[in-house]
Design a protein around this motif. Structure first.
Motif, mmCIF file in Angstrom:
data_model
loop_
_atom_site.group_PDB
_atom_site.id
_atom_site.type_symbol
_atom_site.label_atom_id
_atom_site.label_comp_id
_atom_site.label_asym_id
_atom_site.label_seq_id
_atom_site.Cartn_x
_atom_site.Cartn_y
_atom_site.Cartn_z
ATOM 1 N N ARG A 138 1.123 -1.129 -0.091
ATOM 2 C CA ARG A 138 -0.013 0.063 0.109
ATOM 3 C C ARG A 138 0.862 1.210 0.032
ATOM 4 O O ARG A 138 2.143 1.250 0.340
ATOM 5 C CB ARG A 138 -1.001 -0.160 1.229
ATOM 6 N N SER A 139 0.339 2.404 -0.554
ATOM 7 C CA SER A 139 1.025 3.675 -0.459
ATOM 8 C C SER A 139 0.051 4.728 0.547
ATOM 9 O O SER A 139 -0.807 4.586 0.660
ATOM 10 C CB SER A 139 0.900 4.109 -1.852
ATOM 11 N N SER A 140 1.217 5.421 1.301
ATOM 12 C CA SER A 140 0.270 6.441 1.974
ATOM 13 C C SER A 140 0.980 7.677 1.959
ATOM 14 O O SER A 140 2.305 7.564 1.687
ATOM 15 C CB SER A 140 0.786 5.880 3.508
ATOM 16 N N THR A 141 0.343 8.631 2.145
ATOM 17 C CA THR A 141 0.922 10.051 1.999
ATOM 18 C C THR A 141 0.233 10.931 3.057
ATOM 19 O O THR A 141 -0.981 10.837 3.230
ATOM 20 C CB THR A 141 0.473 10.388 0.687
ATOM 21 N N PRO A 142 0.995 11.746 3.760
ATOM 22 C CA PRO A 142 0.465 12.915 4.627
ATOM 23 C C PRO A 142 -0.649 13.804 4.061
ATOM 24 O O PRO A 142 -0.460 14.113 2.819
ATOM 25 C CB PRO A 142 1.596 13.439 5.004
ATOM 26 N N ILE A 143 -1.482 14.036 4.886
ATOM 27 C CA ILE A 143 -2.521 15.215 4.213
ATOM 28 C C ILE A 143 -2.365 16.603 4.707
ATOM 29 O O ILE A 143 -1.911 16.725 5.940
ATOM 30 C CB ILE A 143 -4.140 14.660 4.922
ATOM 31 N N ASP A 144 -2.408 17.534 4.018
ATOM 32 C CA ASP A 144 -2.165 18.827 4.108
ATOM 33 C C ASP A 144 -3.309 19.606 4.968
ATOM 34 O O ASP A 144 -4.295 19.123 4.766
ATOM 35 C CB ASP A 144 -2.158 19.733 2.927
ATOM 36 N N ARG A 145 -2.919 19.795 6.227
ATOM 37 C CA ARG A 145 -3.981 20.196 7.198
ATOM 38 C C ARG A 145 -4.901 21.358 6.702
ATOM 39 O O ARG A 145 -5.797 21.719 7.370
ATOM 40 C CB ARG A 145 -3.326 20.346 8.580
ATOM 41 N N LYS A 153 4.928 15.930 -1.241
ATOM 42 C CA LYS A 153 6.007 14.926 -0.711
ATOM 43 C C LYS A 153 5.557 14.099 0.471
ATOM 44 O O LYS A 153 4.647 14.603 1.148
ATOM 45 C CB LYS A 153 7.234 15.953 -0.206
ATOM 46 N N GLY A 154 6.229 13.224 0.662
ATOM 47 C CA GLY A 154 6.089 12.242 1.839
ATOM 48 C C GLY A 154 5.371 11.083 1.554
ATOM 49 O O GLY A 154 4.940 10.104 2.343
ATOM 50 N N LEU A 155 5.201 10.686 0.179
ATOM 51 C CA LEU A 155 4.592 9.359 -0.149
ATOM 52 C C LEU A 155 5.553 8.459 -0.032
ATOM 53 O O LEU A 155 6.841 8.311 0.030
ATOM 54 C CB LEU A 155 4.391 9.522 -1.829
ATOM 55 N N ASN A 156 4.990 7.133 0.681
ATOM 56 C CA ASN A 156 5.788 5.982 1.244
ATOM 57 C C ASN A 156 5.056 4.939 0.671
ATOM 58 O O ASN A 156 3.848 4.828 0.918
ATOM 59 C CB ASN A 156 6.471 6.128 2.633
ATOM 60 N N ASN A 157 5.651 3.870 0.401
ATOM 61 C CA ASN A 157 5.115 2.532 0.223
ATOM 62 C C ASN A 157 5.379 1.381 1.398
ATOM 63 O O ASN A 157 6.807 1.396 1.805
ATOM 64 C CB ASN A 157 5.506 1.941 -1.188
#
Length: 269
Positions: A138-145, A153-157
């Motif tokens: 799966r991939s996850s990425t932070p959400i802009d508050r 930036k910040g996508l990681n698998n």
């Protein structure tokens, strides 16, 4: 408590994933082709096989026991061992506490899982997954508050266990009956979703199901009706969860049971 062997109990069961499982593998080797994070595993015949480490199993069982057993100590702030050491340091001129004094001052969780003052009477084996496991990414990425959108930036698998079956085994040495009752209750609560494993549990990971529970009991130097009697011990095995719950359920999880220290006269299961 451990100098003489009175009894042993073996609880075997199958843990199946009900949702994805992610127990992070700490890998110090830099591999540019690898995912950002992966699941804990062993290498066998050039194949990565997921495992449930005994340390993780014990941690999950212990932390849940601390929450449900009355008067359990807080190992993170002021544990039983710290309280007893403080008491002994204040009374250096008096007679030192005996092993039984220390045992009676420990909380029920420490009496089962151990502390820095008492050896653990419960052992968890590492559990290696059966061959039919499934791995996924799966991939996850932070959400802009502010914008609520995914950040650039910040996508990681990360790799995780999509499905697996883990054959598990727990061993108890010189047990009191309430301790077997506690473990069976925890297995029941795993099925009900109150106990989860690994990380990302707030995102739906880590729910498991317990199947095929069996309980084998051994008593040494006893001849007991209903047990198979051998030269040095007698034993019995029960493979029905409802029967096991009926046998151990009459031993309450309260102070009257926690205070017991006479293994020789503990009733037979």
């Amino acid at each position: 408590m451990f100098r003489k062997l009175f009894s042993e109990a073996y609880i075997e069961f199958m843990l199946k994933t009900e949702s994805p499982l992610f127990i992070k593998y700490q890998n110090d080797v830099i591999d540019p082709t690898a995912e950002d994070a992966t699941y804990i595993h062993i290498n066998r015949n050039n194949k990565r096989i997921p495992i449930l480490p005994g340390t993780s199993m014990k941690g999950v069982f212990r932390s849940y026991a601390e929450r449900i057993l009355p008067n359990s100590c807080n190992v993170l702030s002021y544990s039983c061992a710290q309280q007893i050491n403080t008491l002994q340091n204040k009374n250096k001129d008096k007679k030192p506490l005996t092993v039984y004094d220390i045992y009676h001052k420990l909380c029920p969780t420490c009496k089962l899982f151990g502390s820095t003052l008492l050896k653990s009477r419960i052992l968890f084996d590492d559990s290696v997954a059966n061959e039919n496991f499934i791995i996924n990414v799966r991939s996850s990425t932070p959400i802009d508050r502010i914008s609520g959108a995914a950040k650039q930036k910040g996508l990681n698998n990360f790799e995780y266990v999509e499905y697996a079956e883990f054959p598990c085994k727990i061993k108890l040495i010189n047990f009191f009956n309430w301790q077997v009752h506690l473990l069976i209750k925890i297995l029941d609560d795993i099925n009900d979703g109150f106990v989860t494993f690994g990380g990302l549990t707030s995102k739906g990971f880590g729910r498991m199901k317990v199947e095929n529970v069996s309980l084998k009991i051994k008593y040494y130097k006893r001849q007991i009706n209903g047990y198979i009697n051998n030269d040095f011990y007698c034993e019995k095995e029960i493979n029905d969860m409802q029967k096991i719950k009926g046998i151990v359920g009459k031993y309450k999880l309260d102070d009257s049971e926690f205070r017991k220290d006479d293994l020789q006269n503990e009733p037979n299961l």
